[in-house]
Design a protein around this motif. Structure first.
Motif, PDB file in Angstrom:
ATOM      1  N   VAL A  85      -4.763  -8.972  81.626  1.00 53.47           N
ATOM      2  CA  VAL A  85      -4.437  -8.411  80.320  1.00 53.47           C
ATOM      3  C   VAL A  85      -3.476  -7.245  80.520  1.00 53.47           C
ATOM      4  N   THR A  86      -2.350  -7.279  79.818  1.00 48.82           N
ATOM      5  CA  THR A  86      -1.406  -6.162  79.838  1.00 48.82           C
ATOM      6  C   THR A  86      -1.311  -5.639  78.418  1.00 48.82           C
ATOM      7  N   THR A  87      -1.708  -4.360  78.250  1.00 44.96           N
ATOM      8  CA  THR A  87      -1.764  -3.795  76.902  1.00 44.96           C
ATOM      9  C   THR A  87      -1.701  -2.275  76.948  1.00 44.96           C
ATOM     10  N   SER A  88      -1.311  -1.708  75.831  1.00 40.59           N
ATOM     11  CA  SER A  88      -1.334  -0.251  75.681  1.00 40.59           C
ATOM     12  C   SER A  88      -2.600   0.207  74.959  1.00 40.59           C
ATOM     13  N   ILE A  89      -3.467  -0.731  74.592  1.00 43.49           N
ATOM     14  CA  ILE A  89      -4.732  -0.408  73.932  1.00 43.49           C
ATOM     15  C   ILE A  89      -5.646   0.304  74.928  1.00 43.49           C
ATOM     16  N   ALA A  90      -6.368   1.297  74.459  1.00 37.90           N
ATOM     17  CA  ALA A  90      -7.302   2.041  75.303  1.00 37.90           C
ATOM     18  C   ALA A  90      -8.376   1.121  75.873  1.00 37.90           C
ATOM     19  N   GLY A  91      -8.830   1.456  77.073  1.00 40.65           N
ATOM     20  CA  GLY A  91      -9.846   0.653  77.744  1.00 40.65           C
ATOM     21  C   GLY A  91     -11.117   0.496  76.930  1.00 40.65           C
ATOM     22  N   ALA A  92     -11.541   1.535  76.226  1.00 44.55           N
ATOM     23  CA  ALA A  92     -12.756   1.460  75.416  1.00 44.55           C
ATOM     24  C   ALA A  92     -12.618   0.428  74.303  1.00 44.55           C
ATOM     25  N   VAL A  93     -11.440   0.322  73.723  1.00 46.36           N
ATOM     26  CA  VAL A  93     -11.203  -0.657  72.657  1.00 46.36           C
ATOM     27  C   VAL A  93     -11.182  -2.067  73.241  1.00 46.36           C
ATOM     28  N   LEU A  94     -10.517  -2.228  74.383  1.00 45.08           N
ATOM     29  CA  LEU A  94     -10.499  -3.532  75.053  1.00 45.08           C
ATOM     30  C   LEU A  94     -11.924  -3.976  75.363  1.00 45.08           C
ATOM     31  N   LYS A  95     -12.744  -3.084  75.867  1.00 45.59           N
ATOM     32  CA  LYS A  95     -14.125  -3.427  76.198  1.00 45.59           C
ATOM     33  C   LYS A  95     -14.914  -3.817  74.955  1.00 45.59           C
ATOM     34  N   GLN A  96     -14.688  -3.128  73.851  1.00 37.30           N
ATOM     35  CA  GLN A  96     -15.391  -3.464  72.610  1.00 37.30           C
ATOM     36  C   GLN A  96     -15.020  -4.873  72.157  1.00 37.30           C
ATOM     37  N   ARG A  97     -13.738  -5.219  72.242  1.00 34.53           N
ATOM     38  CA  ARG A  97     -13.298  -6.570  71.849  1.00 34.53           C
ATOM     39  C   ARG A  97     -13.895  -7.623  72.785  1.00 34.53           C
TER      40      ARG A  97
END
Length: 114
Positions: A85-97
């Motif tokens: 996964v390559t993204t500028s989204i914060a890790g906490a948000v990625l984990k929630q998804r």
């Protein structure tokens, strides 16, 4: 600044969130990658989840962050799937998804600058 996350789905049959309304429906690497990419690029998954919360208006709006440039690549490795996964989204948000999509049936293997 984008970050690259290396994620493993060790048992794809179990890689499902607890609520089927949000859980992965995919069975193969490409499908998992497409569903996660859509969840990062669009607010649709977050909005469906937010509307079902006891106090939707009190949900932290930062959890709804999206990245229209997020990319997810999947590869089948024997019985598990690896996702990059390559993204500028914060890790906490990625984990929630990921928790919505796969429950606890995923592993974060590595994180690097993209």
């Amino acid at each position: 600044m984008p970050t690259r996350y290396y994620i493993s789905l060790p048992d794809t049959a179990r890689a499902r969130g607890s609520d089927p309304r949000f859980a992965f429906a995919a069975v193969g690497a490409e499908g998992f990658a497409e569903e996660l990419q859509a969840a990062l690029r669009s607010p649709a998954l977050f909005e469906r989840w937010r509307k079902l919360q006891a106090e939707p208006d009190e949900v932290d709006p930062a959890l709804g962050a999206t990245d229209p440039n997020a990319t997810v690549h999947g590869a089948q490795r024997d019985l598990h799937v690896d996702l990059v996964v390559t993204t500028s989204i914060a890790g906490a948000v990625l984990k929630q998804r990921l928790r919505l999509l796969a429950g606890s049936h995923w592993e974060l293997r590595d994180v690097t600058a993209a």
